[in-house]
Design a protein around this motif. Structure first.
Motif, short mmCIF file in Angstrom:
data_model
loop_
_atom_site.label_atom_id
_atom_site.label_comp_id
_atom_site.label_asym_id
_atom_site.label_seq_id
_atom_site.Cartn_x
_atom_site.Cartn_y
_atom_site.Cartn_z
N THR A 50 0.83 -1.21 0.00
CA THR A 50 0.00 0.00 0.00
C THR A 50 0.86 1.25 0.00
O THR A 50 0.54 2.25 -0.65
N TRP A 79 -3.92 1.12 5.78
CA TRP A 79 -3.75 2.46 5.23
C TRP A 79 -3.14 3.41 6.25
O TRP A 79 -2.32 4.28 5.91
N VAL A 103 -9.26 8.12 0.21
CA VAL A 103 -9.45 6.67 0.23
C VAL A 103 -10.82 6.41 0.83
O VAL A 103 -11.08 6.81 1.97
N VAL A 120 -9.07 6.63 -4.39
CA VAL A 120 -8.99 5.17 -4.29
C VAL A 120 -10.23 4.68 -3.57
O VAL A 120 -10.65 5.27 -2.57
N LEU A 122 -12.26 1.24 -1.83
CA LEU A 122 -12.16 -0.12 -1.31
C LEU A 122 -13.56 -0.71 -1.21
O LEU A 122 -14.46 -0.09 -0.65
N TYR A 141 -8.70 -0.36 -5.16
CA TYR A 141 -7.56 -0.79 -4.35
C TYR A 141 -7.22 -2.26 -4.57
O TYR A 141 -6.05 -2.62 -4.72
N VAL A 145 -3.37 -2.93 -5.79
CA VAL A 145 -2.34 -3.22 -4.77
C VAL A 145 -1.58 -4.52 -4.98
O VAL A 145 -0.40 -4.60 -4.63
#
Length: 250
Positions: A50, A79, A103, A120, A122, A141, A145
């Motif tokens: 990350t 994170w 994020v 980003v 998730l 993500y 990643v």
């Protein structure tokens, strides 16, 4: 975990040196039945990947601000440590419009679109799964990643006295964060090898400390529980036993 540790990334490196195979974060989502256990080594690998994504692909630099719009979750913990590794300021539940990077989880995408920088998203699906269809304007993500490197080196040294975390109007440097985490660990009675179960959300310092930073500072581990209210009667007691929990905070 050593006297010389002055940032959360330092604490993680010390934990990796001391015992890479021990559990660090065990995550439950009691709304979905998900359970994920991450050893120090596995967690550190996620942090390295990350951090490489943040520094390389997203071009984040020390002092940049990242609005972290995620709930209490193992990927949120990743994170937070990645931000510390790069020197980026993690603004928990921060203003996306004022951030260099945002994020977001699936429930905060509309807020996150206010960010004019990198975005980003998730999915927060079990096992770190990706979105069926990536949200427009966001990097997924889970797609980005895996290809990142397993080792991380910052382009510039991280200053322990520079801002590192913003939460609920509190601004902490890396050194201040580590000091507060150590104080909290002592207040909770955490010692190396302890297992702390936390049902606190990541929307306050108390939640972040119990759910990540204090156990990390003490050489302990955390059983991080999201949606703990969904547990059936007797479920908490069973979890405390099965996870060999030594300390609990609501």
């Amino acid at each position: 975990m050593t006297a010389s540790d002055r940032t959360p990334a330092d604490l993680l490196r010390s934990a990796l040196t001391a015992d890479p195979g021990r559990p660090l974060v065990t995550f439950y989502d009691d709304a979905t039945g998900e359970r994920v256990e991450l050893s120090v080594a596995t967690f550190a690998n996620w942090v390295a990947k990350t951090s490489n994504l943040l520094q390389g692909e997203l071009s984040a630099e020390p002092g940049d601000r990242l609005a972290l719009l995620l709930p209490a979750h193992w990927q949120t913990a990743v994170w937070l440590l990645a931000c510390s590794s790069v020197g980026v300021v993690a603004e928990v539940d921060g203003d996306a419009a004022a951030a260099d990077v945002v994020v977001s989880g699936p429930g905060t995408l509309d807020r996150a679109r206010a960010c004019g920088g990198e975005r980003v998203a998730l999915a927060l699906r079990p096992l770190g799964g990706r979105f069926p269809q990536p949200p427009a304007g966001f990097a997924d993500y889970a797609v980005e990643v895996p290809a990142q490197g397993d080792r991380f080196a910052p382009y510039a040294p991280v200053d322990p006295d520079a801002p590192a975390l913003g939460i609920g109007g509190i601004q902490l440097s890396g050194a201040q964060l580590v000091e507060r985490a150590r104080e909290d660990a002592a207040a909770l009675g955490l010692t190396p090898g302890a297992r702390l179960l936390s049902g606190r959300p990541y929307d306050s310092w108390d939640g972040l400390s119990a759910g990540l930073f204090a156990p990390l500072a003490a050489g302990a581990s955390v059983v991080l529980c999201r949606n703990l209210g969904e547990l059936a009667d007797g479920g908490l007691e069973k979890r405390v036993g099965s996870e060999r929990v030594t300390h609990t905070v609501a």
